[in-house]
Design a protein around this motif. Sequence first.
Motif, PDB file in Angstrom:
ATOM      1  N   GLY A 276       0.796  -1.216   0.000  1.00  0.00           N
ATOM      2  CA  GLY A 276       0.000   0.000   0.000  1.00  0.00           C
ATOM      3  C   GLY A 276       0.829   1.266   0.000  1.00  0.00           C
ATOM      4  O   GLY A 276       0.259   2.371  -0.012  1.00  0.00           O
ATOM      5  N   GLY A 277       2.147   1.132   0.008  1.00  0.00           N
ATOM      6  CA  GLY A 277       2.992   2.313  -0.002  1.00  0.00           C
ATOM      7  C   GLY A 277       2.727   3.189   1.210  1.00  0.00           C
ATOM      8  O   GLY A 277       2.731   2.737   2.349  1.00  0.00           O
ATOM      9  N   ALA A 278       2.444   4.476   0.956  1.00  0.00           N
ATOM     10  CA  ALA A 278       2.235   5.437   2.043  1.00  0.00           C
ATOM     11  C   ALA A 278       0.794   5.484   2.541  1.00  0.00           C
ATOM     12  O   ALA A 278       0.483   6.246   3.460  1.00  0.00           O
ATOM     13  CB  ALA A 278       2.660   6.834   1.582  1.00  0.00           C
ATOM     14  N   ILE A 279      -0.096   4.669   1.982  1.00  0.00           N
ATOM     15  CA  ILE A 279      -1.491   4.653   2.422  1.00  0.00           C
ATOM     16  C   ILE A 279      -1.553   4.242   3.901  1.00  0.00           C
ATOM     17  O   ILE A 279      -0.934   3.265   4.308  1.00  0.00           O
ATOM     18  CB  ILE A 279      -2.335   3.670   1.582  1.00  0.00           C
ATOM     19  CG1 ILE A 279      -2.406   4.137   0.132  1.00  0.00           C
ATOM     20  CG2 ILE A 279      -3.741   3.542   2.164  1.00  0.00           C
ATOM     21  CD1 ILE A 279      -3.216   5.382  -0.085  1.00  0.00           C
ATOM     22  N   ASN A 280      -2.296   5.006   4.682  1.00  0.00           N
ATOM     23  CA  ASN A 280      -2.447   4.673   6.100  1.00  0.00           C
ATOM     24  C   ASN A 280      -3.715   3.850   6.301  1.00  0.00           C
ATOM     25  O   ASN A 280      -4.811   4.292   5.960  1.00  0.00           O
ATOM     26  CB  ASN A 280      -2.513   5.948   6.946  1.00  0.00           C
ATOM     27  CG  ASN A 280      -2.329   5.641   8.423  1.00  0.00           C
ATOM     28  OD1 ASN A 280      -3.155   4.973   9.032  1.00  0.00           O
ATOM     29  ND2 ASN A 280      -1.236   6.121   9.006  1.00  0.00           N
ATOM     30  N   CYS A 281      -3.554   2.667   6.829  1.00  0.00           N
ATOM     31  CA  CYS A 281      -4.665   1.721   6.963  1.00  0.00           C
ATOM     32  C   CYS A 281      -5.191   1.597   8.390  1.00  0.00           C
ATOM     33  O   CYS A 281      -5.961   0.679   8.688  1.00  0.00           O
ATOM     34  CB  CYS A 281      -4.235   0.346   6.454  1.00  0.00           C
ATOM     35  SG  CYS A 281      -3.773   0.316   4.707  1.00  0.00           S
ATOM     36  N   THR A 282      -4.812   2.504   9.273  1.00  0.00           N
ATOM     37  CA  THR A 282      -5.297   2.458  10.647  1.00  0.00           C
ATOM     38  C   THR A 282      -6.826   2.472  10.668  1.00  0.00           C
ATOM     39  O   THR A 282      -7.460   3.298  10.023  1.00  0.00           O
ATOM     40  CB  THR A 282      -4.775   3.666  11.444  1.00  0.00           C
ATOM     41  OG1 THR A 282      -3.356   3.660  11.414  1.00  0.00           O
ATOM     42  CG2 THR A 282      -5.261   3.618  12.883  1.00  0.00           C
ATOM     43  N   ASN A 283      -7.406   1.540  11.398  1.00  0.00           N
ATOM     44  CA  ASN A 283      -8.863   1.423  11.471  1.00  0.00           C
ATOM     45  C   ASN A 283      -9.263   0.935  12.844  1.00  0.00           C
ATOM     46  O   ASN A 283      -8.439   0.401  13.587  1.00  0.00           O
ATOM     47  CB  ASN A 283      -9.384   0.483  10.376  1.00  0.00           C
ATOM     48  CG  ASN A 283      -8.958  -0.952  10.616  1.00  0.00           C
ATOM     49  OD1 ASN A 283      -9.614  -1.693  11.348  1.00  0.00           O
ATOM     50  ND2 ASN A 283      -7.830  -1.358  10.020  1.00  0.00           N
ATOM     51  N   VAL A 284     -10.542   1.087  13.172  1.00  0.00           N
ATOM     52  CA  VAL A 284     -11.013   0.658  14.492  1.00  0.00           C
ATOM     53  C   VAL A 284     -12.082  -0.432  14.414  1.00  0.00           C
ATOM     54  O   VAL A 284     -12.482  -0.968  15.446  1.00  0.00           O
ATOM     55  CB  VAL A 284     -11.577   1.856  15.295  1.00  0.00           C
ATOM     56  CG1 VAL A 284     -10.490   2.872  15.567  1.00  0.00           C
ATOM     57  CG2 VAL A 284     -12.748   2.501  14.587  1.00  0.00           C
ATOM     58  N   GLN A 285     -12.541  -0.775  13.217  1.00  0.00           N
ATOM     59  CA  GLN A 285     -13.656  -1.709  13.111  1.00  0.00           C
ATOM     60  C   GLN A 285     -13.374  -2.937  12.259  1.00  0.00           C
ATOM     61  O   GLN A 285     -14.175  -3.870  12.238  1.00  0.00           O
ATOM     62  CB  GLN A 285     -14.893  -0.975  12.588  1.00  0.00           C
ATOM     63  CG  GLN A 285     -15.411   0.059  13.585  1.00  0.00           C
ATOM     64  CD  GLN A 285     -16.702   0.714  13.155  1.00  0.00           C
ATOM     65  OE1 GLN A 285     -17.089   0.677  11.992  1.00  0.00           O
ATOM     66  NE2 GLN A 285     -17.394   1.339  14.091  1.00  0.00           N
ATOM     67  N   VAL A 286     -12.282  -2.964  11.522  1.00  0.00           N
ATOM     68  CA  VAL A 286     -11.927  -4.162  10.745  1.00  0.00           C
ATOM     69  C   VAL A 286     -11.018  -5.001  11.639  1.00  0.00           C
ATOM     70  O   VAL A 286      -9.791  -4.942  11.564  1.00  0.00           O
ATOM     71  CB  VAL A 286     -11.223  -3.788   9.420  1.00  0.00           C
ATOM     72  CG1 VAL A 286     -11.030  -5.038   8.556  1.00  0.00           C
ATOM     73  CG2 VAL A 286     -12.023  -2.744   8.663  1.00  0.00           C
ATOM     74  N   CYS A 287     -11.651  -5.773  12.491  1.00  0.00           N
ATOM     75  CA  CYS A 287     -10.953  -6.391  13.621  1.00  0.00           C
ATOM     76  C   CYS A 287      -9.859  -7.373  13.214  1.00  0.00           C
ATOM     77  O   CYS A 287      -8.880  -7.562  13.947  1.00  0.00           O
ATOM     78  CB  CYS A 287     -11.957  -7.094  14.530  1.00  0.00           C
ATOM     79  SG  CYS A 287     -13.133  -5.941  15.300  1.00  0.00           S
ATOM     80  N   ASP A 288      -9.996  -8.022  12.052  1.00  0.00           N
ATOM     81  CA  ASP A 288      -8.984  -8.999  11.645  1.00  0.00           C
ATOM     82  C   ASP A 288      -7.875  -8.362  10.819  1.00  0.00           C
ATOM     83  O   ASP A 288      -6.987  -9.052  10.318  1.00  0.00           O
ATOM     84  CB  ASP A 288      -9.625 -10.156  10.874  1.00  0.00           C
ATOM     85  CG  ASP A 288     -10.507  -9.687   9.724  1.00  0.00           C
ATOM     86  OD1 ASP A 288     -10.807  -8.480   9.660  1.00  0.00           O
ATOM     87  OD2 ASP A 288     -10.900 -10.527   8.892  1.00  0.00           O
ATOM     88  N   SER A 289      -7.893  -7.047  10.676  1.00  0.00           N
ATOM     89  CA  SER A 289      -6.840  -6.352   9.943  1.00  0.00           C
ATOM     90  C   SER A 289      -5.631  -6.144  10.853  1.00  0.00           C
ATOM     91  O   SER A 289      -5.780  -5.800  12.025  1.00  0.00           O
ATOM     92  CB  SER A 289      -7.346  -4.995   9.451  1.00  0.00           C
ATOM     93  OG  SER A 289      -6.269  -4.179   9.008  1.00  0.00           O
ATOM     94  N   PRO A 290      -4.433  -6.326  10.320  1.00  0.00           N
ATOM     95  CA  PRO A 290      -3.236  -6.055  11.135  1.00  0.00           C
ATOM     96  C   PRO A 290      -3.069  -4.571  11.480  1.00  0.00           C
ATOM     97  O   PRO A 290      -2.247  -4.224  12.323  1.00  0.00           O
ATOM     98  CB  PRO A 290      -2.086  -6.557  10.253  1.00  0.00           C
ATOM     99  CG  PRO A 290      -2.634  -6.563   8.865  1.00  0.00           C
ATOM    100  CD  PRO A 290      -4.091  -6.861   8.991  1.00  0.00           C
ATOM    101  N   PHE A 291      -3.858  -3.713  10.866  1.00  0.00           N
ATOM    102  CA  PHE A 291      -3.782  -2.279  11.115  1.00  0.00           C
ATOM    103  C   PHE A 291      -4.844  -1.806  12.117  1.00  0.00           C
ATOM    104  O   PHE A 291      -4.996  -0.612  12.338  1.00  0.00           O
ATOM    105  CB  PHE A 291      -3.940  -1.499   9.807  1.00  0.00           C
ATOM    106  CG  PHE A 291      -2.942  -1.885   8.753  1.00  0.00           C
ATOM    107  CD1 PHE A 291      -1.635  -1.426   8.813  1.00  0.00           C
ATOM    108  CD2 PHE A 291      -3.307  -2.712   7.699  1.00  0.00           C
ATOM    109  CE1 PHE A 291      -0.708  -1.773   7.843  1.00  0.00           C
ATOM    110  CE2 PHE A 291      -2.392  -3.067   6.724  1.00  0.00           C
ATOM    111  CZ  PHE A 291      -1.077  -2.597   6.793  1.00  0.00           C
ATOM    112  N   HIS A 292      -5.569  -2.746  12.702  1.00  0.00           N
ATOM    113  CA  HIS A 292      -6.631  -2.404  13.642  1.00  0.00           C
ATOM    114  C   HIS A 292      -6.052  -1.740  14.889  1.00  0.00           C
ATOM    115  O   HIS A 292      -4.994  -2.128  15.387  1.00  0.00           O
ATOM    116  CB  HIS A 292      -7.393  -3.674  14.036  1.00  0.00           C
ATOM    117  CG  HIS A 292      -8.484  -3.445  15.032  1.00  0.00           C
ATOM    118  ND1 HIS A 292      -8.304  -3.614  16.393  1.00  0.00           N
ATOM    119  CD2 HIS A 292      -9.766  -3.042  14.867  1.00  0.00           C
ATOM    120  CE1 HIS A 292      -9.426  -3.344  17.013  1.00  0.00           C
ATOM    121  NE2 HIS A 292     -10.331  -2.991  16.117  1.00  0.00           N
ATOM    122  N   CYS A 293      -6.753  -0.706  15.395  1.00  0.00           N
ATOM    123  CA  CYS A 293      -6.312  -0.046  16.628  1.00  0.00           C
ATOM    124  C   CYS A 293      -7.487   0.048  17.593  1.00  0.00           C
ATOM    125  O   CYS A 293      -8.650  -0.089  17.205  1.00  0.00           O
ATOM    126  CB  CYS A 293      -5.734   1.337  16.345  1.00  0.00           C
ATOM    127  SG  CYS A 293      -6.950   2.623  15.947  1.00  0.00           S
TER     128      CYS A 293
END
Length: 323
Positions: A276-293
């Motif tokens: 994803g390059g510089a795309i920021n994938c921080t999220n709070v609801q996609v629980c199985d994503s490694p970018f979940h916070c």
Amino acid sequence: MRVLLPILRTGWGWRAWAPAAARLPPGTSTGPGPHRAMALYRTEERGQPYTPDYRLFFKNVAGDYISPFHDIPLRVDSTETLFNMVVEVPRWTNAKMEIATKEPLNPIKQDTKDGKLRYVANVFPHKGYIWNYGALPQTWEDPCRKDNSTDCCGDNDPIDVCEIGSKVLSCGEVIRVKILGILALIDQGETDWKIIAINVNDPEASKFHDIDDVKKYKPGYLEATLNWLRFYKVPEGKPENQFAFNGEFKNKAFALEVIKSTHECWKALLMKKCDGGAINCTNVQVCDSPFHCTQEEARSIVELVSSSLNKESNEEGMVYFGS
């Protein structure tokens, strides 16, 4: 002496201050009608509008911070007939507002170039954008994936939407739209799809089912859209934009396939299955994503952005009152 009213930015689309008794509380119905639903999203300003530091963050109905890029569902329901749209630019305005794809929680900000805020030029005879302009959440045009129909890679953004309804909407408003068709703009060698859609709560929405209905009930609108997109960068010294399919608008079925494809690209992005390059994938609801916070981490992110308590706006920001 002219008095400027302070702007109130919420997910319900109000633009000017209203007395407390007139404000809808979180979760209140937005009005009667078959497609009216609970107000699920709100927005919160940080910084001064029309400055490089301005950010518009999103909250869900519980008051938790979310990403409009990653946490708002693409589809309204399982029927796949209605989609959520995040409004970035209200019709007839010029400030180039956009989801900040490279920042945590992806607030809306005004785009800049060479340190200067960006405004689109007026394309005669129009003022600013000729539609309510925005994006479909949970979509991504992969810059490393060549589109089979355009032979060009994606532009690294969520898929754009031109909403053609009669209302002037608000920056940050989340609406339900019916998909009508799609146009393939080629911007400096990149595929930049433009979805044509209409707000499901528009008074004329029941007339529109496919791209031919736009030609029938809004004659000249598609031609104006093509003309606007072709020329809007020319005043900046750039060449005219080009189009795949000789500028032909494709129908709803074609558009739905493009949306499906960009949604799959987004899922690969959130699951770290592609670069994803510089795309920021921080999220709070996609629980199985490694970018979940966590929500605590999300609040900390927002608090890092300076908050302005005495909000003002320039004259352009005060033009429209309500939708």
